[in-house]
Motif scaffolding. Structure first.
Motif, PDB file in Angstrom:
ATOM      1  N   GLY A 184      43.622   7.585  40.378  1.00 30.47           N
ATOM      2  CA  GLY A 184      44.382   7.597  39.122  1.00 30.47           C
ATOM      3  C   GLY A 184      45.899   7.466  39.228  1.00 30.47           C
ATOM      4  O   GLY A 184      46.597   7.698  38.230  1.00 30.47           O
ATOM      5  N   ALA A 185      46.437   7.076  40.374  1.00 29.56           N
ATOM      6  CA  ALA A 185      47.896   6.885  40.481  1.00 29.56           C
ATOM      7  C   ALA A 185      48.347   5.778  39.532  1.00 29.56           C
ATOM      8  O   ALA A 185      47.618   4.809  39.320  1.00 29.56           O
ATOM      9  N   CYS A 186      49.553   5.914  38.962  1.00 30.09           N
ATOM     10  CA  CYS A 186      50.031   4.835  38.085  1.00 30.09           C
ATOM     11  C   CYS A 186      50.839   3.818  38.877  1.00 30.09           C
ATOM     12  O   CYS A 186      51.034   2.689  38.424  1.00 30.09           O
ATOM     13  N   ALA A 187      51.319   4.178  40.052  1.00 28.20           N
ATOM     14  CA  ALA A 187      52.066   3.243  40.908  1.00 28.20           C
ATOM     15  C   ALA A 187      52.098   3.808  42.318  1.00 28.20           C
ATOM     16  O   ALA A 187      51.955   5.019  42.522  1.00 28.20           O
ATOM     17  N   ILE A 188      52.272   2.907  43.290  1.00 26.78           N
ATOM     18  CA  ILE A 188      52.372   3.311  44.694  1.00 26.78           C
ATOM     19  C   ILE A 188      53.633   2.676  45.265  1.00 26.78           C
ATOM     20  O   ILE A 188      53.842   1.478  45.112  1.00 26.78           O
ATOM     21  N   PRO A 239      47.795  -0.690  38.922  1.00 26.53           N
ATOM     22  CA  PRO A 239      48.994   0.013  39.408  1.00 26.53           C
ATOM     23  C   PRO A 239      49.859  -0.894  40.286  1.00 26.53           C
ATOM     24  O   PRO A 239      49.341  -1.634  41.123  1.00 26.53           O
ATOM     25  N   GLU A 240      51.154  -0.842  40.042  1.00 26.90           N
ATOM     26  CA  GLU A 240      52.068  -1.681  40.804  1.00 26.90           C
ATOM     27  C   GLU A 240      52.308  -1.076  42.184  1.00 26.90           C
ATOM     28  O   GLU A 240      52.520   0.130  42.307  1.00 26.90           O
ATOM     29  N   VAL A 241      52.275  -1.923  43.206  1.00 26.66           N
ATOM     30  CA  VAL A 241      52.619  -1.491  44.559  1.00 26.66           C
ATOM     31  C   VAL A 241      54.004  -2.063  44.847  1.00 26.66           C
ATOM     32  O   VAL A 241      54.223  -3.264  44.701  1.00 26.66           O
TER      33      VAL A 241
END
Lengths: 243, 243
Positions: B99-103, B144-146
């Motif tokens: 569930g992360a929104c970005a990394i 999610p944006e990396v």
């Protein structure tokens, strides 16, 4: 401080270390006077000073004896249906880091991988080795046992003995792991049962419920079979104050 | 139900799907009348019925529009110092599932791996692809944006903007992630900063503290650099009712 599991004897204040750990100490070029931790694999840590590294074995003097700090206050066993490929290795390594007391694999209806015979014996030896390495690296006080059960039924029979017996099913949408963990204020043993890539059959879920397992959800996202046990384990450790 | 991220246009009740997703639908041998979910990548899911699969693009009719169920109620960004080997890929895949929104990756003093230039550009494209695959598979409502930041300082500057800015340090033995998460009853944004294999330098921890990060422990066990962010993320999702 370098950390080893006991592979020798204690007599009085002295520990003798044999075999590959003795070799490892020599490879690390540790010298007499240096400190190391030796764990008995049963939850006790010995802080030691190296005395001699000559010959086949190594001798160390015990300076301090204390319960292993890496052991959680709750005994949590991870039960996972055989996954494909090398995912079992990931599950073992991470479960040991996160504090599982044992890891058990079992077959279920939708398992694609069902190791047997000599292949299984070889895998088991490898899996136990991965547990040992992870236990050393993460500072555990025991080497969690990795074992295999022959049937889904035997997995349920064992898992349902825990005071908090959780069975994760993606078809369960109401009852969450959080609700389950909050039903009791105190429990010493937890079982976490998760499926293989294809999940469980509805008939298996029914069987689990009848054997006393709490059928639970881990949220709205679909977790991979190697992620689910780690998420459950982290949640239990967080909830019980072991993180 | 098969799930796709939008790669086309909506007009009225119709969605046109182009490019590789259109090809994928054909590979799956989906037929007109079959149901699929198309997500706009901004948190909305369209349940659709396939109308036609002829030609280069595919047409589907919208039956139901609803917020993506896979999105947690809290925006949690994972900040990790560059790990070695392919651990970044594991971190991305599992963080998206959890569930992360970005990394965000960044360099720190003890990083051994510091990808740059063309190698980094190539890695970033691959990483974003892994995020997309994991988002599809786990039923997320966004991809999610990396991203990569050029310095430890810029990572701290961004991470400290969150309402719950956590910085994990194995040298911290008192203040736990549980205590940190319980300091506030409500927060919409969380930052989770974890180190590479070698952890952080004490001077970096000081810098983090000065920039407003909460220096926290994740228990007595030493977690691998790819396990720590997943454990933290699972804990946040558990605590905020997203598991």
């Amino acid at each position: 401080m370098p950390r080893f599991f006991m592979a020798g004897d204690i007599s009085g204040d002295l520990i003798r270390i044999d075999g590959k750990d003795a070799e490892h100490i020599k490879v690390l070029r540790m010298r007499p006077g240096e400190a190391l931790t030796i764990c008995d694999g049963k939850g006790t840590d010995y802080t030691c000073r190296l005395l001699s590294t000559k010959g086949q074995s190594v001798e160390a003097e015990i300076i301090k004896t204390a319960p292993s700090e890496g052991e959680p206050t709750v005994s949590c066993t991870v039960y996972t249906a055989f996954p494909k490929g090398d995912k079992a290795e990931t599950i073992i390594q991470k479960s040991v880091e996160l504090g599982a007391c044992a890891i058990v694999f079992f077959p279920s209806a939708r398992c694609v991988s069902r190791p047997e015979g000599a292949a299984l014996t070889k895998k088991c030896a490898r899996w136990q080795k991965i547990s040992e390495e992870a236990a050393k690296q993460s500072g555990r006080g025991i080497i969690p046992e990795v074992s295999v059960l022959a049937s889904f039924e035997s997995a349920l029979a064992k898992a349902s003995e825990a005071e908090m017996p959780l069975f994760f099913y993606e078809g369960e949408t109401d009852y969450t792991i959080k609700q389950a963990l909050e039903t009791k204020s105190l429990y010493n043993t937890v079982s976490l049962v998760t499926g293989s890539e294809g999940g469980f059959e509805p008939s298996e879920v029914l069987q689990a419920r009848e054997s006393g397992m709490l059928i639970s959800s881990m949220g709205k996202r679909i977790l991979r079979c190697e992620t689910a046990p780690l998420c459950a384990l982290a949640s239990v450790m967080f909830h019980t104050g072991n993180l």
